[in-house]
Scaffold this motif. Structure first.
Motif, PDB file in Angstrom:
ATOM      1  N   LEU A 105       0.821  -1.101  -0.013  1.00  0.00           N
ATOM      2  CA  LEU A 105       0.007   0.152  -0.049  1.00  0.00           C
ATOM      3  C   LEU A 105       0.970   1.214  -0.197  1.00  0.00           C
ATOM      4  CD1 LEU A 105      -2.705  -1.127   2.632  1.00  0.00           C
ATOM      5  CD2 LEU A 105      -3.031  -0.479   0.010  1.00  0.00           C
ATOM      6  N   GLN A 106       1.945   1.289   0.864  1.00  0.00           N
ATOM      7  CA  GLN A 106       2.879   2.406   0.684  1.00  0.00           C
ATOM      8  C   GLN A 106       3.607   2.700  -0.629  1.00  0.00           C
ATOM      9  OE1 GLN A 106       5.415   1.064   4.056  1.00  0.00           O
ATOM     10  NE2 GLN A 106       4.012   2.360   5.474  1.00  0.00           N
ATOM     11  N   ALA A 107       3.774   1.445  -1.272  1.00  0.00           N
ATOM     12  CA  ALA A 107       4.659   1.462  -2.388  1.00  0.00           C
ATOM     13  C   ALA A 107       3.647   2.090  -3.594  1.00  0.00           C
ATOM     14  CB  ALA A 107       4.932   0.152  -3.241  1.00  0.00           C
ATOM     15  N   ILE A 151      11.715  -0.121  -0.730  1.00  0.00           N
ATOM     16  CA  ILE A 151      10.983  -0.374   0.316  1.00  0.00           C
ATOM     17  C   ILE A 151      10.462  -2.076   0.430  1.00  0.00           C
ATOM     18  CG2 ILE A 151      10.372   1.825   1.022  1.00  0.00           C
ATOM     19  CD1 ILE A 151       7.499   1.157   0.331  1.00  0.00           C
ATOM     20  N   VAL A 152      10.639  -2.620  -0.721  1.00  0.00           N
ATOM     21  CA  VAL A 152      10.124  -4.150  -0.883  1.00  0.00           C
ATOM     22  C   VAL A 152      11.410  -4.851  -1.433  1.00  0.00           C
ATOM     23  CG1 VAL A 152       7.979  -3.178  -1.294  1.00  0.00           C
ATOM     24  CG2 VAL A 152       9.492  -3.707  -3.229  1.00  0.00           C
ATOM     25  N   GLY A 153      11.191  -6.269  -1.350  1.00  0.00           N
ATOM     26  CA  GLY A 153      11.904  -7.057  -1.566  1.00  0.00           C
ATOM     27  C   GLY A 153      12.405  -7.366  -3.127  1.00  0.00           C
ATOM     28  N   LYS A 154      13.691  -8.229  -3.277  1.00  0.00           N
ATOM     29  CA  LYS A 154      13.934  -8.339  -4.791  1.00  0.00           C
ATOM     30  C   LYS A 154      12.706  -9.033  -5.623  1.00  0.00           C
ATOM     31  CE  LYS A 154      17.060 -11.178  -7.457  1.00  0.00           C
ATOM     32  NZ  LYS A 154      18.152 -12.232  -7.160  1.00  0.00           N
ATOM     33  N   ARG A 191      10.495  -6.193  -6.676  1.00  0.00           N
ATOM     34  CA  ARG A 191      10.858  -4.851  -7.157  1.00  0.00           C
ATOM     35  C   ARG A 191      10.462  -4.515  -8.605  1.00  0.00           C
ATOM     36  NH1 ARG A 191      16.626  -6.370  -7.308  1.00  0.00           N
ATOM     37  NH2 ARG A 191      16.359  -6.685  -9.337  1.00  0.00           N
ATOM     38  N   ASP A 192      10.469  -5.676  -9.638  1.00  0.00           N
ATOM     39  CA  ASP A 192      10.093  -5.400 -10.813  1.00  0.00           C
ATOM     40  C   ASP A 192       8.410  -4.974 -10.948  1.00  0.00           C
ATOM     41  OD1 ASP A 192      12.575  -5.908 -11.703  1.00  0.00           O
ATOM     42  OD2 ASP A 192      12.064  -7.806 -12.449  1.00  0.00           O
ATOM     43  N   ARG A 193       7.782  -5.761  -9.998  1.00  0.00           N
ATOM     44  CA  ARG A 193       6.212  -5.438 -10.043  1.00  0.00           C
ATOM     45  C   ARG A 193       5.959  -4.173  -9.424  1.00  0.00           C
ATOM     46  NH1 ARG A 193       5.008 -11.383  -7.317  1.00  0.00           N
ATOM     47  NH2 ARG A 193       6.012 -12.698  -8.924  1.00  0.00           N
ATOM     48  N   VAL A 194       6.565  -3.732  -8.454  1.00  0.00           N
ATOM     49  CA  VAL A 194       6.223  -2.612  -7.753  1.00  0.00           C
ATOM     50  C   VAL A 194       6.665  -1.254  -8.465  1.00  0.00           C
ATOM     51  CG1 VAL A 194       7.347  -0.844  -6.021  1.00  0.00           C
ATOM     52  CG2 VAL A 194       6.360  -3.382  -5.193  1.00  0.00           C
ATOM     53  N   SER A 195       7.828  -1.529  -9.315  1.00  0.00           N
ATOM     54  CA  SER A 195       8.230  -0.621 -10.570  1.00  0.00           C
ATOM     55  C   SER A 195       7.265  -0.327 -11.376  1.00  0.00           C
ATOM     56  CB  SER A 195       9.467  -1.063 -11.075  1.00  0.00           C
ATOM     57  OG  SER A 195      10.628  -1.219 -10.192  1.00  0.00           O
ATOM     58  N   ILE A 196       6.556  -1.375 -11.825  1.00  0.00           N
ATOM     59  CA  ILE A 196       5.653  -1.057 -12.870  1.00  0.00           C
ATOM     60  C   ILE A 196       4.282  -0.509 -12.317  1.00  0.00           C
ATOM     61  CG2 ILE A 196       3.779  -2.493 -14.333  1.00  0.00           C
ATOM     62  CD1 ILE A 196       6.130  -4.507 -14.680  1.00  0.00           C
ATOM     63  N   ILE A 197       4.024  -0.499 -10.900  1.00  0.00           N
ATOM     64  CA  ILE A 197       2.665   0.151 -10.486  1.00  0.00           C
ATOM     65  C   ILE A 197       2.861   1.707 -10.812  1.00  0.00           C
ATOM     66  CG2 ILE A 197       1.716   1.030  -8.344  1.00  0.00           C
ATOM     67  CD1 ILE A 197       2.647  -1.625  -7.040  1.00  0.00           C
ATOM     68  N   GLY A 198       4.053   2.573 -10.777  1.00  0.00           N
ATOM     69  CA  GLY A 198       4.131   3.763 -11.141  1.00  0.00           C
ATOM     70  C   GLY A 198       3.641   4.008 -12.758  1.00  0.00           C
ATOM     71  N   PHE A 199       4.046   2.813 -13.587  1.00  0.00           N
ATOM     72  CA  PHE A 199       3.678   3.119 -14.967  1.00  0.00           C
ATOM     73  C   PHE A 199       2.192   2.902 -15.211  1.00  0.00           C
ATOM     74  CE2 PHE A 199       7.776   0.416 -15.749  1.00  0.00           C
ATOM     75  CZ  PHE A 199       8.621   1.779 -15.255  1.00  0.00           C
ATOM     76  N   PHE A 200       1.416   2.222 -14.358  1.00  0.00           N
ATOM     77  CA  PHE A 200      -0.072   1.920 -14.252  1.00  0.00           C
ATOM     78  C   PHE A 200      -0.609   3.613 -13.998  1.00  0.00           C
ATOM     79  CE2 PHE A 200       0.685  -2.614 -14.519  1.00  0.00           C
ATOM     80  CZ  PHE A 200      -0.463  -2.729 -15.429  1.00  0.00           C
TER      81      PHE A 200
END
Length: 490
Positions: A24-26, A177-180, A183-192
């Protein structure tokens, strides 16, 4: 960096079980991308050339209004719909008409070089994200009351200056703030979130279309003011950055508040750890990056690639008005193209090499952009959308790729500089778009976009592959990783 510290960073940011609160923070951090998208593409509507018609049936309507008497034509919409009609810029020079948009991109370039080192040094990720979103939103509010094009352009410069590190800082903070495995999945949240911001802009612009371009700026800026305040109070600082800076107590407090499952094990790992550059000044990250030839070469190559991607990525939506279709529909279609771009990035980023992805999508974007010169009607619009979709995907991949190419100590700076290279490509777009308005068909500008992204995309062949690799924390650790890779290859 000592082995103890390396083990600590791995324990705290790679092996932990990510709980719902961290995700949620991410997600909340990634919302900054939505406001970034709105401020970036708002000029598509506010700086657009409105349609017009002749009021004197005895005259022959020409392609431009500049050769007609003032009383013989009128705008199809109220004058306050666009700055072009409100400030009578329809017959101004290319430089004057494109000044506000160019000022925004120049501000992005200047801000990127001046603000990017702050997130890696004194200020950290959280404070930089708070300050930049706040300044970006306040400048948008003041833009709504601009009395002339000069003040308007100055405020757009300030907005671009602050916006320059919003998305890179949000991307780095969310990923750290998340693990390896996340990492890729959280990065893609920004693109959405960026897609949501872009798409919502078309809806907001349609609603505010009959009101004023000033109302549009208020609609997208005021919510961002509240968001920036919430960032300061609810967002955690990156534990990786705190540890690398030697601020162990704050790192432990952050880990405890984040409820990382193994933070007790992290405490015992911290005994006797000494940091390499905890007393560095604001430009320490920049000096460290410039001192390593391999890092400088790597940065130069990925920045040139980003430049080519940026020209198409910003050029397609900003130039879509030259294609002759409905601007609200065209922008909405382009915004929707960002959604499958984020989805395909999510699917392919864990399955294919970064270099292959960049090579394929930059080539597709280049070819389709050039095809816009030779096509007409719906086929031309389809080629433009495919080109933009491919540029979006390439932009997503190059940001994730840059995140993995550089260690924690210089990651935010390097990622910001890559983002600035993307923006620098976009900085050339407004003048090309305005020049394209005077050209019959307006297609040659798209050929320029296609050639540049196609050529720049070839440089990824000279970069190392990072898929499946462990992100490092110092330049020395990255060098050891390269040496091990060469030994294993031999």
């Amino acid at each position: 960096m000592s082995d103890n510290n390396s083990q600590l960073l791995q324990a705290t940011t790679e092996d932990e079980i990510v709980d719902s609160s961290q995700l949620l923070q991410a997600f909340f951090i990634s919302l900054a991308w939505a406001f970034d998208a709105q401020q970036t593409f708002v000029s598509v509507f506010t700086d657009a050339q409105p349609s017009w018609h002749c009021t004197n049936s005895t005259l022959i309507c020409t392609a431009t209004t500049c050769t007609l008497p003032a009383e013989s034509w009128t705008w199809d919409y109220p004058k306050h719909t666009s700055i072009i009609s409100e400030w009578d810029l329809e017959c101004s020079s290319t430089a004057m008409a494109g000044l506000p948009a160019s000022a925004y991109f120049v501000g992005c370039l200047v801000g990127g070089f001046l603000l990017a080192p702050l997130a890696d040094s004194w200020f950290g990720r959280k404070k930089v994200l708070f300050l930049t979103t706040l300044i970006m939103s306040l400048s948008g509010v003041f833009t709504a009351v601009s009395p002339n094009v000069w003040i308007y352009s100055a405020l757009r410069f300030i907005c671009g200056f602050a916006r320059s590190t919003v998305a890179p800082t949000a991307l780095v903070l969310a990923s750290e703030i998340v693990g390896k495995r996340w990492r890729d999945r959280v990065s893609i949240i920004g693109f959405f979130c960026f897609t949501f911001g872009f798409l919502s802009l078309a809806v907001i612009a349609y609603i505010a279309g009959e009101l004023s371009w000033r109302v549009l700026y208020l609609f997208i800026s005021i919510p961002c003011v509240f968001y920036s305040v919430l960032v300061y109070f609810v967002t955690p600082e990156s534990p990786r950055w705190l540890l690398v800076r030697g601020r162990r107590e704050e790192a432990l407090e952050t880990l405890e508040n984040m409820e990382v499952s193994n933070w007790n094990r992290s405490i015992s790992s911290m005994v006797g750890v000494e940091e390499e550059w905890s007393n560095g000044d604001v430009f320490s990250a920049l000096r460290m990056l410039l001192e390593k030839k391999w890092a400088l070469r790597r940065l130069a190559l990925v920045m040139i690639t980003g430049f080519g991607i940026g020209m198409s990525y910003y050029g397609m939506p900003l130039g879509v008005g030259n294609l002759g279709s409905n601007i609200y529909f065209s922008v909405a279609i382009n915004a929707l193209a960002e959604l499958p771009a984020a989805l395909i990035t999510f699917v392919l980023i864990e399955r294919l090499n970064r270099r292959s992805l960049l090579g394929v999508f930059t080539s597709i974007s280049g070819v389709c952009s050039i095809l816009c010169v030779f096509m007409e009607g719906r086929w031309r619009m389809a080629a433009e959308v495919v080109s933009f979709f491919s540029a979006c995907t390439a932009c997503n991949v190059v940001l994730i790729y840059s995140l993995e190419l550089f260690p924690t100590s210089v990651r935010n700076l390097a990622l910001s500089m890559v983002r600035q290279a993307v923006v620098f490509g976009g900085a050339w777009v407004p003048m090309l778009v305005v020049a394209g308005r005077k050209e019959v068909g307006g297609g040659v500008t798209f050929a320029v976009f296609g050639i540049v992204i196609g050529c720049c995309g070839l440089l990824v062949c000279c970069l190392p592959e990072t898929r499946g690799g462990k992100i490092t924390d110092t330049l020395e650790e990255e060098e050891c990783k390269q040496i091990r890779a060469l030994v294993n290859k031999a």
